[in-house]
Enzyme design. Sequence first.
Site, short mmCIF file in Angstrom:
data_model
loop_
_atom_site.label_atom_id
_atom_site.label_comp_id
_atom_site.label_asym_id
_atom_site.label_seq_id
_atom_site.Cartn_x
_atom_site.Cartn_y
_atom_site.Cartn_z
N VAL A 16 3.23 -25.40 -49.37
CA VAL A 16 4.27 -26.31 -49.06
C VAL A 16 4.73 -26.64 -50.42
CG1 VAL A 16 4.57 -28.57 -48.30
CG2 VAL A 16 3.68 -27.00 -46.86
N ARG A 42 -8.96 -24.94 -60.09
CA ARG A 42 -8.82 -23.49 -60.21
C ARG A 42 -7.42 -23.02 -60.75
NH1 ARG A 42 -11.06 -24.60 -55.33
NH2 ARG A 42 -8.92 -25.02 -54.18
N ARG A 99 -1.22 -40.78 -41.07
CA ARG A 99 -0.39 -40.81 -39.92
C ARG A 99 -0.61 -41.81 -39.08
NH1 ARG A 99 0.44 -34.35 -39.47
NH2 ARG A 99 1.19 -33.76 -41.58
N CYS A 132 4.41 -30.62 -39.12
CA CYS A 132 5.59 -29.84 -39.15
C CYS A 132 6.12 -29.57 -37.58
CB CYS A 132 5.20 -28.40 -39.89
SG CYS A 132 3.66 -27.74 -39.35
N GLN A 159 3.66 -21.44 -33.37
CA GLN A 159 3.69 -21.56 -34.75
C GLN A 159 3.25 -20.60 -35.71
OE1 GLN A 159 1.60 -25.86 -33.13
NE2 GLN A 159 1.53 -25.59 -35.35
N SER A 162 2.37 -19.53 -41.94
CA SER A 162 2.40 -20.31 -43.18
C SER A 162 1.89 -21.73 -42.99
CB SER A 162 3.92 -20.30 -43.52
OG SER A 162 4.73 -20.56 -42.79
N LYS A 218 -1.67 -34.24 -32.62
CA LYS A 218 -0.91 -34.82 -33.49
C LYS A 218 0.39 -35.01 -33.03
CE LYS A 218 -3.08 -32.40 -37.58
NZ LYS A 218 -2.79 -31.10 -38.41
N ARG A 240 -0.62 -20.23 -31.85
CA ARG A 240 -0.44 -19.60 -33.34
C ARG A 240 0.22 -18.10 -32.96
NH1 ARG A 240 0.03 -22.59 -37.72
NH2 ARG A 240 -1.80 -23.62 -37.00
N HIS A 247 8.44 -22.28 -37.15
CA HIS A 247 7.75 -22.67 -35.81
C HIS A 247 8.82 -22.65 -34.91
CE1 HIS A 247 4.28 -23.38 -38.15
NE2 HIS A 247 4.20 -24.81 -37.96
N ASN A 314 9.16 -24.28 -41.07
CA ASN A 314 7.99 -25.38 -41.11
C ASN A 314 7.58 -25.73 -42.29
OD1 ASN A 314 7.11 -22.39 -40.82
ND2 ASN A 314 5.06 -23.45 -41.59
P1 A2P Z 1 -5.23 -24.54 -55.72
O1 A2P Z 1 -4.08 -23.47 -55.49
O2 A2P Z 1 -5.53 -24.76 -57.02
O3 A2P Z 1 -6.45 -23.98 -54.76
P2 A2P Z 1 -2.02 -24.33 -49.13
O4 A2P Z 1 -1.68 -25.22 -48.26
O5 A2P Z 1 -1.25 -23.31 -49.41
O6 A2P Z 1 -3.65 -23.76 -48.86
O7 A2P Z 1 -2.28 -25.05 -50.81
C1 A2P Z 1 -2.85 -26.06 -50.88
C2 A2P Z 1 -2.72 -26.83 -52.28
O8 A2P Z 1 -3.65 -27.93 -52.38
C3 A2P Z 1 -2.81 -25.74 -53.54
O9 A2P Z 1 -1.97 -26.16 -54.51
C4 A2P Z 1 -4.14 -26.22 -53.88
O10 A2P Z 1 -4.51 -25.85 -55.26
C5 A2P Z 1 -4.23 -27.65 -53.78
N1 A2P Z 1 -5.65 -28.22 -53.52
C6 A2P Z 1 -6.75 -27.91 -52.72
N2 A2P Z 1 -7.86 -28.46 -53.01
C7 A2P Z 1 -7.40 -29.29 -54.03
C8 A2P Z 1 -8.17 -30.37 -54.63
N3 A2P Z 1 -9.35 -30.60 -54.47
N4 A2P Z 1 -7.43 -31.20 -55.55
C9 A2P Z 1 -6.25 -30.76 -55.86
N5 A2P Z 1 -5.42 -29.94 -55.13
C10 A2P Z 1 -5.98 -29.26 -54.41
#
Ligand code: A2P
Length: 345
Positions: A16, A42, A99, A132, A159, A162, A218, A240, A247, A314
Amino acid sequence: MSAVRRIAVVGATGAVGTVMLRCLAERGLDRESEIVLFASERSAGRVIDGRTVRALDEHADLSGIDIALFSAGAGTSRVWAPRFVQAGATVIDNSSAFRRDPEVPLVVAEVNPHALHLGEEDRPRLIANPNCSTMQLMVALAPIHREAGIARLIVSTYQSVSGTGQRALDELDAQARASLEGEPAPAPQIYPEQIAFNVIGAAGSFADGDDHTDEERKMMFETCKILEDEQIAVAVTCVRVPVRIGHSEAVNIETRAHLPLERARELLAAAPGVILEDVPSPLRSEGRDEVFVGRLRLDRTHPNGLAMFVVADNLRKGAATNAVQIAELLLAEAGSGRRAPTAAL
Ligand code: A2P
């Protein structure tokens, strides 16, 4: 409000978050505002469209942020959204964390922008973006509810993957590729069963003792909150399917007052954000901000019955687009001088 607005995207590397960045650019907000990107440690140092991703950790600088768009999961939102608000930002949170909080508006831009209390001195600084599947449903149902009142809904969702995030898309791709090459599909990590070439009859997870999934709960709760009517009976089955984006929902509606089919068609044709067509499909909804409504017909099993098929991207209207539309409403409010300029919007 500082002269150059600062908009943060938290979860900027995710399914997203990536679309939020695209929406901000498409709508020109990246020219008017400084965009700052946060993700987990990361991703720290990764460069996206010339912007360096910052780690959201104890050293993160939250000062001077006017609006923060969050899509990094409910756990991250619970910890960090209040800290951003404390630092002066207005947070638009795409997770389920807030929410259900009666103090937190749950807003679909075309449906209930009044819940933002724009222009009021003490307007909420934490705003929730709906789920969504609920989002697209509300865009289609609001005009019908306003005209005839909805007594009961039966919704079955189809759904896309993604909605679960980038890792789920990777799982679908890896399983599909292996199956097509005649190899054993990699074991599921994200879903309870293989998703490629399959259908999973329960989208979401079951809390202890509940016979409905969290996704289903939800939709049941959020529909009543957004349409501001506790009396709407909502029955939902969330499923799913191995679709990457978009969706779909089969929807049966029982209205309180009789709504002729032609009037329903008129209402939907005029509804903001709706495109009325014969048979919508998720593939054709991909990348679009509108909600596609089709298969509109009478449900003759009830004197006030209507049926329709509702499809939307979505990641866009179901998540990123709506968050950015809310940000635009906040920025327009600030620009209109309806609020005294402060450090934050
Ligand atoms: P990262 O890519 O560094 O793991 P998705 O919904 O596609 O799984 O994406 C989740 C998003 O939330 C990614 O950008 C992920 O970053 C970020 N994220 C997950 N855990 C954390 C956290 N503890 N702090 C900040 N961002 C996070």
